[in-house]
Motif scaffolding. Structure first.
Motif, PDB file in Angstrom:
ATOM      1  N   ALA A 271      25.903  41.558  14.731  1.00  0.00           N
ATOM      2  CA  ALA A 271      25.758  40.363  13.902  1.00  0.00           C
ATOM      3  C   ALA A 271      26.365  40.567  12.516  1.00  0.00           C
ATOM      4  CB  ALA A 271      24.274  39.998  13.782  1.00  0.00           C
ATOM      5  N   ALA A 272      26.150  41.751  11.925  1.00  0.00           N
ATOM      6  CA  ALA A 272      26.691  42.038  10.596  1.00  0.00           C
ATOM      7  C   ALA A 272      28.217  42.029  10.607  1.00  0.00           C
ATOM      8  CB  ALA A 272      26.180  43.392  10.108  1.00  0.00           C
ATOM      9  N   THR A 273      28.804  42.575  11.680  1.00  0.00           N
ATOM     10  CA  THR A 273      30.264  42.617  11.788  1.00  0.00           C
ATOM     11  C   THR A 273      30.839  41.217  11.952  1.00  0.00           C
ATOM     12  OG1 THR A 273      30.108  44.804  12.810  1.00  0.00           O
ATOM     13  CG2 THR A 273      32.184  43.622  13.071  1.00  0.00           C
ATOM     14  N   ALA A 285      37.607  44.605   0.260  1.00  0.00           N
ATOM     15  CA  ALA A 285      36.562  45.060   1.182  1.00  0.00           C
ATOM     16  C   ALA A 285      37.115  45.165   2.598  1.00  0.00           C
ATOM     17  CB  ALA A 285      35.381  44.097   1.156  1.00  0.00           C
ATOM     18  N   SER A 286      36.754  46.247   3.281  1.00  0.00           N
ATOM     19  CA  SER A 286      37.220  46.447   4.650  1.00  0.00           C
ATOM     20  C   SER A 286      36.183  47.240   5.422  1.00  0.00           C
ATOM     21  CB  SER A 286      38.564  47.186   4.643  1.00  0.00           C
ATOM     22  OG  SER A 286      39.137  47.204   5.921  1.00  0.00           O
ATOM     23  N   ILE A 287      36.114  47.019   6.743  1.00  0.00           N
ATOM     24  CA  ILE A 287      35.136  47.713   7.581  1.00  0.00           C
ATOM     25  C   ILE A 287      35.755  48.105   8.920  1.00  0.00           C
ATOM     26  CG2 ILE A 287      33.210  46.409   6.584  1.00  0.00           C
ATOM     27  CD1 ILE A 287      33.036  44.960   9.363  1.00  0.00           C
ATOM     28  N   LEU A 288      35.129  49.044   9.561  1.00  0.00           N
ATOM     29  CA  LEU A 288      35.320  49.356  10.981  1.00  0.00           C
ATOM     30  C   LEU A 288      33.932  49.446  11.597  1.00  0.00           C
ATOM     31  CD1 LEU A 288      37.932  52.286  11.067  1.00  0.00           C
ATOM     32  CD2 LEU A 288      38.316  49.938  11.785  1.00  0.00           C
ATOM     33  N   SER A 289      33.728  48.779  12.725  1.00  0.00           N
ATOM     34  CA  SER A 289      32.446  48.879  13.428  1.00  0.00           C
ATOM     35  C   SER A 289      32.697  49.396  14.841  1.00  0.00           C
ATOM     36  CB  SER A 289      31.758  47.509  13.496  1.00  0.00           C
ATOM     37  OG  SER A 289      31.359  47.087  12.210  1.00  0.00           O
ATOM     38  N   GLY A 356      39.509  36.606  15.907  1.00  0.00           N
ATOM     39  CA  GLY A 356      38.264  36.495  15.156  1.00  0.00           C
ATOM     40  C   GLY A 356      37.096  37.016  15.979  1.00  0.00           C
ATOM     41  N   TYR A 357      36.067  37.511  15.286  1.00  0.00           N
ATOM     42  CA  TYR A 357      34.928  38.123  15.966  1.00  0.00           C
ATOM     43  C   TYR A 357      33.697  37.236  15.872  1.00  0.00           C
ATOM     44  CZ  TYR A 357      37.572  42.485  16.164  1.00  0.00           C
ATOM     45  OH  TYR A 357      38.522  43.445  16.428  1.00  0.00           O
ATOM     46  N   VAL A 387      35.985  49.729  19.230  1.00  0.00           N
ATOM     47  CA  VAL A 387      36.063  49.625  17.775  1.00  0.00           C
ATOM     48  C   VAL A 387      36.597  48.266  17.336  1.00  0.00           C
ATOM     49  CG1 VAL A 387      36.857  50.735  15.663  1.00  0.00           C
ATOM     50  CG2 VAL A 387      36.608  52.107  17.756  1.00  0.00           C
ATOM     51  N   ALA A 388      35.784  47.547  16.582  1.00  0.00           N
ATOM     52  CA  ALA A 388      36.186  46.265  15.995  1.00  0.00           C
ATOM     53  C   ALA A 388      36.786  46.527  14.619  1.00  0.00           C
ATOM     54  CB  ALA A 388      34.984  45.336  15.887  1.00  0.00           C
ATOM     55  N   GLU A 389      37.948  45.941  14.359  1.00  0.00           N
ATOM     56  CA  GLU A 389      38.662  46.163  13.113  1.00  0.00           C
ATOM     57  C   GLU A 389      39.039  44.826  12.469  1.00  0.00           C
ATOM     58  OE1 GLU A 389      41.945  48.807  13.722  1.00  0.00           O
ATOM     59  OE2 GLU A 389      40.860  50.053  15.153  1.00  0.00           O
ATOM     60  N   PRO A 390      38.077  44.112  11.917  1.00  0.00           N
ATOM     61  CA  PRO A 390      38.388  42.800  11.339  1.00  0.00           C
ATOM     62  C   PRO A 390      39.196  42.902  10.045  1.00  0.00           C
ATOM     63  CG  PRO A 390      36.101  43.371  10.938  1.00  0.00           C
ATOM     64  CD  PRO A 390      36.640  44.427  11.846  1.00  0.00           C
ATOM     65  N   PHE A 391      40.165  42.015   9.909  1.00  0.00           N
ATOM     66  CA  PHE A 391      40.947  41.887   8.684  1.00  0.00           C
ATOM     67  C   PHE A 391      41.024  40.420   8.301  1.00  0.00           C
ATOM     68  CE2 PHE A 391      42.651  45.873  10.427  1.00  0.00           C
ATOM     69  CZ  PHE A 391      42.621  46.684   9.297  1.00  0.00           C
ATOM     70  N   LEU A 392      41.450  40.170   7.077  1.00  0.00           N
ATOM     71  CA  LEU A 392      41.668  38.793   6.653  1.00  0.00           C
ATOM     72  C   LEU A 392      42.835  38.187   7.414  1.00  0.00           C
ATOM     73  CD1 LEU A 392      41.275  39.131   2.761  1.00  0.00           C
ATOM     74  CD2 LEU A 392      39.618  38.187   4.388  1.00  0.00           C
TER      75      LEU A 392
END
Length: 502
Positions: A271-273, A285-289, A356-357, A387-392
């Motif tokens: 949910a956070a991702t 800001a950037s993340i990997l989940s 999109g996730y 591994v989910a790698e969301p970007f703008l």
């Protein structure tokens, strides 16, 4: 200009925490036993010819510890027993090696950092070319660029630049080479922690030093041979061997975070991702989940990066609220973050392009990691990572010039990574089948959510499994790349090496 040369025995003193990547001291070791016979020994006469053209001390054979070290790869799936390892010390050496290979039509491979997972992409039973000794770093404060040798790993580059408070849009995990990563032929990503702000790594490249298949050494830029410049940005090793890369340097903020979560928080991680993917607009800001199955246990993990000392309130709150089994969360430099990132060996990768996730999709990812992990319980698999790698959605707007990858720059698709690691070669086919089943499951879910265009979206070559159709990687750019290949490599010397061939 500030010039560094990373020796074969140490990296900069200022980066004492960096893994040394040092080659065994082989100054006195020169192989003199050259035998003809079956298998790899068929090519030892070619190895001897290369040695006479560069230096006997720069060609290593199976009786040398340096051979073993330079021939090895991050993933066991990439290891092959080559006839010898040629270790060029300059572009001129690479030129001489390529001329011998072209004349003898000898299979070969080029290894920068050795992080490829696909069999035969950077390994061979012929001549293994290790770029390890091409380790110069030239930082120019005036032009705000850095020229780096393709024998380096990103850890080395970050360590050299950190005292100058600059960095580059390079790899996000430790032990990744700069060559295959940047050209699109290794692993990890040409996506970096700074991609939201500056685009893909290839979007920040200003020049390549290239040894063409005929041995010519050229500097390729947008102004000098724009078509070849286009091809080198994402089309891997199809056009020769790149020995140096010039990149724009970028401001370096001190902030970065990493954490591992326990299994009870995995559903909340989904949910956070999804929320971050949909709502986060701050390009710093950037993340990997990651959703994992490790030795019989479902796990979740995340990595957080903010390009500045103080992330704005709320940007990572949903992640930081998750209970963690282990955590390493602190303000830190870029290099420190990279070194804190877990890395593991013998793997196959594959990928799915994601526009999109949603929470629903990521819940499916979580469930799939568990189901697939349980199905593989009787094999030698020790970890499965999704591994989910969301970007703008704006990441491709930072460069208006054409690039070989992605072939469609009008819409950004982020590369979802499927990675399975195991220990027994007898399980290879089982692992490949499992990876493809996971991929197909995720495709179906995304299409059901309305992302129907992903069936024609660019696939990221550094993640794509070895039998991926080249059309899915280079798409509408394929005709132009084929024409470029005919001009630059009319005798198909680079076809003697592995990889996705145009």
């Amino acid at each position: 200009m500030v010039r560094f040369l990373l020796s074969s025995l140490a990296v900069l003193a200022a980066s004492a925490a960096v893994t040394c990547h040092a080659r065994p001291d082989d100054i006195q070791l020169q192989s003199t036993s050259v035998k003809e016979g079956g298998g790899r020994n068929n090519y030892t006469s070619v190895c001897s010819r290369i040695a006479s053209n560069i230096s006997p001390s720069a060609v290593h054979y199976p009786d040398s510890p340096v051979y073993t070290w330079l021939n090895s790869h991050w993933s066991g799936s990439s290891n092959q027993p080559s006839a010898c390892v040629a270790e060029p010390r300059s572009a001129s050496d690479v030129s001489r090696i390529l001329k011998v290979i072209g004349q003898t039509r000898t299979p070969f491979a080029v290894k920068s950092g050795g992080h490829a997972t696909n069999p035969g992409f950077s390994s061979t039973q012929g001549v293994q070319i290790s770029l390890y000794s091409l380790r110069s770093i030239d930082y120019d404060r005036i032009s705000q660029t850095v020229e780096i040798g393709t024998g380096l790993k990103w850890d080395d580059v970050y360590a050299a630049l950190e005292p100058h408070n600059v960095s580059v849009a390079g790899g996000r995990v430790t032990d990744v080479g700069v060559g295959g990563f940047t050209l699109g032929g290794g692993t990890t990503v040409i996506y970096s922690w700074k991609t939201n702000q500056y685009g893909l790594t290839i979007d920040t490249v200003t020049a390549f030093e290239l040894v063409k298949p005929n041995g010519d050494i050229v500097k390729v830029t947008e102004k000098y041979d724009s078509q070849l410049f286009f091809g080198l940005k994402g089309a891997s090793n199809n056009f020769g061997i790149v020995t140096k890369i010039t990149l724009k340097t970028l401001p370096q903020g001190p902030g970065g975070f990493a954490s591992l979560t326990d299994s009870q928080a995995i559903s909340k991680l989904a949910a956070a991702t999804a929320k971050f993917s949909t709502e986060a607009k701050d390009p710093k800001a950037s993340i990997l989940s990651t959703f994992s199955y490790y030795e019989g246990n479902p796990l979740g993990s995340f990595q957080l990066f903010y390009d500045g000392p103080n992330p704005p309130a709320g940007v990572f709150d949903d992640f930081l609220a998750l209970p963690s089994a282990t955590a390493d969360i602190s303000a830190r430099g870029h290099l420190s973050l990279i070194l804190a990132t877990p890395a593991n060996g013998t793997s196959y990768f594959d990928t799915v392009p994601v526009a999109g996730y949603s929470t629903g999709f990521l819940e499916l990812v979580r469930n799939t990691s568990v189901v697939a992990g349980q199905e593989l319980a009787s094999t030698s698999v020790f970890i499965l990572n999704l591994v989910a790698e969301p970007f703008l959605p704006t990441i491709l707007s930072h460069n208006t010039s054409r690039t070989a990858y992605p072939f469609n720059r009008s819409k950004a698709y982020t590369p979802f990574n499927i990675a399975v690691s195991w220990t027994d070669a007898a399980d290879d086919e089982v692992i490949v089948d499992a990876v493809k089943r996971i991929r197909n499951t995720l495709y179906k879910a995304l299409i059901a959510e309305g992302q129907r265009d992903i069936v024609d979206a660019p696939l990221y070559s550094n993640y794509a499994i070895y039998d991926t159709p080249v059309k899915r990687i280079y798409g509408s750019n394929l005709p132009a790349l084929k024409a470029l290949k005919s001009r630059v490599d009319p005798t198909n010397v680079m076809g003697l090496a592995g990889g996705f061939k145009v």
